[in-house]
Design a protein around this motif. Structure first.
Motif, PDB file in Angstrom:
ATOM      1  N   UNK A 176     -35.597  39.068  70.740  1.00  0.00           N
ATOM      2  CA  UNK A 176     -35.773  39.508  69.482  1.00  0.00           C
ATOM      3  C   UNK A 176     -36.521  41.008  69.819  1.00  0.00           C
ATOM      4  N   UNK A 177     -37.470  41.209  70.682  1.00  0.00           N
ATOM      5  CA  UNK A 177     -37.963  42.453  71.090  1.00  0.00           C
ATOM      6  C   UNK A 177     -37.557  43.007  72.508  1.00  0.00           C
ATOM      7  N   UNK A 178     -36.692  44.095  72.324  1.00  0.00           N
ATOM      8  CA  UNK A 178     -36.408  44.605  73.669  1.00  0.00           C
ATOM      9  C   UNK A 178     -37.084  45.951  73.759  1.00  0.00           C
ATOM     10  N   UNK A 179     -37.685  46.127  74.870  1.00  0.00           N
ATOM     11  CA  UNK A 179     -38.565  47.433  75.254  1.00  0.00           C
ATOM     12  C   UNK A 179     -37.593  48.673  74.749  1.00  0.00           C
ATOM     13  N   UNK A 180     -37.993  49.522  74.085  1.00  0.00           N
ATOM     14  CA  UNK A 180     -37.315  50.557  73.602  1.00  0.00           C
ATOM     15  C   UNK A 180     -36.128  50.780  72.399  1.00  0.00           C
ATOM     16  N   UNK A 181     -36.217  49.308  71.899  1.00  0.00           N
ATOM     17  CA  UNK A 181     -35.262  49.371  70.588  1.00  0.00           C
ATOM     18  C   UNK A 181     -36.145  49.154  69.366  1.00  0.00           C
ATOM     19  N   UNK A 182     -37.251  48.953  69.451  1.00  0.00           N
ATOM     20  CA  UNK A 182     -37.933  48.946  68.165  1.00  0.00           C
ATOM     21  C   UNK A 182     -37.628  49.843  67.054  1.00  0.00           C
ATOM     22  N   UNK A 183     -37.575  51.102  67.275  1.00  0.00           N
ATOM     23  CA  UNK A 183     -37.292  51.863  66.339  1.00  0.00           C
ATOM     24  C   UNK A 183     -35.821  52.376  66.120  1.00  0.00           C
ATOM     25  N   UNK A 184     -34.927  52.079  67.116  1.00  0.00           N
ATOM     26  CA  UNK A 184     -33.558  52.471  66.931  1.00  0.00           C
ATOM     27  C   UNK A 184     -32.838  51.180  67.309  1.00  0.00           C
TER      28      UNK A 184
END
Length: 223
Positions: free
Chosen positions: A122-130
């Motif tokens: 659910x939470x991939x590093x670097x994918x939070x905003x885009x």
């Protein structure tokens, strides 16, 4: 030359830039010769070494040599292509209808590069905003494969005129897996000097100097 210089040799750079400039979207020049497995694996390995956000590696590779499966895909293309032709009128529509926009059954191998939108959790590093960074990362895998294919003398054609939902059904994709790129692969009789759409008069390459801005849109770049 400094020991810190990590650049390639002149010949290595020349090969890389040649692959970039001579890469083509192939539709009409496919040969029936099969791609040897070692070559095909080199292409897939190149794709698999693309960068990806959070090192999530969201891609999978579906190799398709079944004529039955490819004919199903071709049927979807034909339906979507007929719809696309209706976007134009007059001479422009005639030009569109004259273009060959796929090599699904002419090429010896089709490849679908997919994007698993759940890979990495659910939470991939670097994918939070885009959140679409998984799709963008998979596009880099496509480009890696395309450039490696050119270096191997293999043509690649991206079939984008296709119903993605229908394609997912044909390939039995899980709900979380998106069929990002449907590619036709094979040796070719030639690589055209210019992109086919350019030679057919559909569009021309834009001048680079019109596309470069400095420190903001529309501002000149001071070298």
């Amino acid at each position: 030359m400094s020991n810190s210089d990590n650049s390639f040799s002149d010949s290595e750079r020349a090969g890389l830039y040649r692959a970039i400039y001579e890469r083509r979207d192939v539709r009409s020049q496919f040969l029936p010769d099969p791609i040897p497995k070692p070559v095909l694996m080199r292409l897939l390995k190149a794709a698999h070494h693309a960068p990806s956000v959070g090192f999530m590696q969201p891609w999978d590779f579906i190799l398709i040599d079944s004529l039955e499966v490819r004919e199903e895909v071709l049927a979807s293309f034909n339906e979507e292509n007929a719809k696309a032709a209706d976007n134009y009128t007059g001479e422009r529509q005639q030009t569109y209808r004259s273009l060959k926009l796929q090599g699904i059954t002419e090429s010896p191998m089709n490849l679908c590069i997919t994007c698993d939108r759940s890979r990495g959790g659910a939470h991939v590093l670097g994918r939070n905003s885009i959140v679409d960074m998984d799709l963008f990362s998979t596009c880099l895998a496509v480009q890696n494969l395309w450039l490696a294919a050119r270096a191997e003398g293999i043509g690649v054609g991206w079939v984008s005129i296709i119903d993605q939902t229908r394609l997912a059904d044909i390939l039995n994709l899980p709900e979380n897996v998106y069929p990002l790129a449907y590619l036709c692969l094979g040796y070719v009789s030639e690589f055209l000097d210019k992109p086919e759409l350019e030679t057919k008069g559909w569009r021309s390459r834009l001048p680079l100097e019109e596309l470069v801005h400095g420190n903001g849109w529309g501002k000149p770049l001071i070298w």
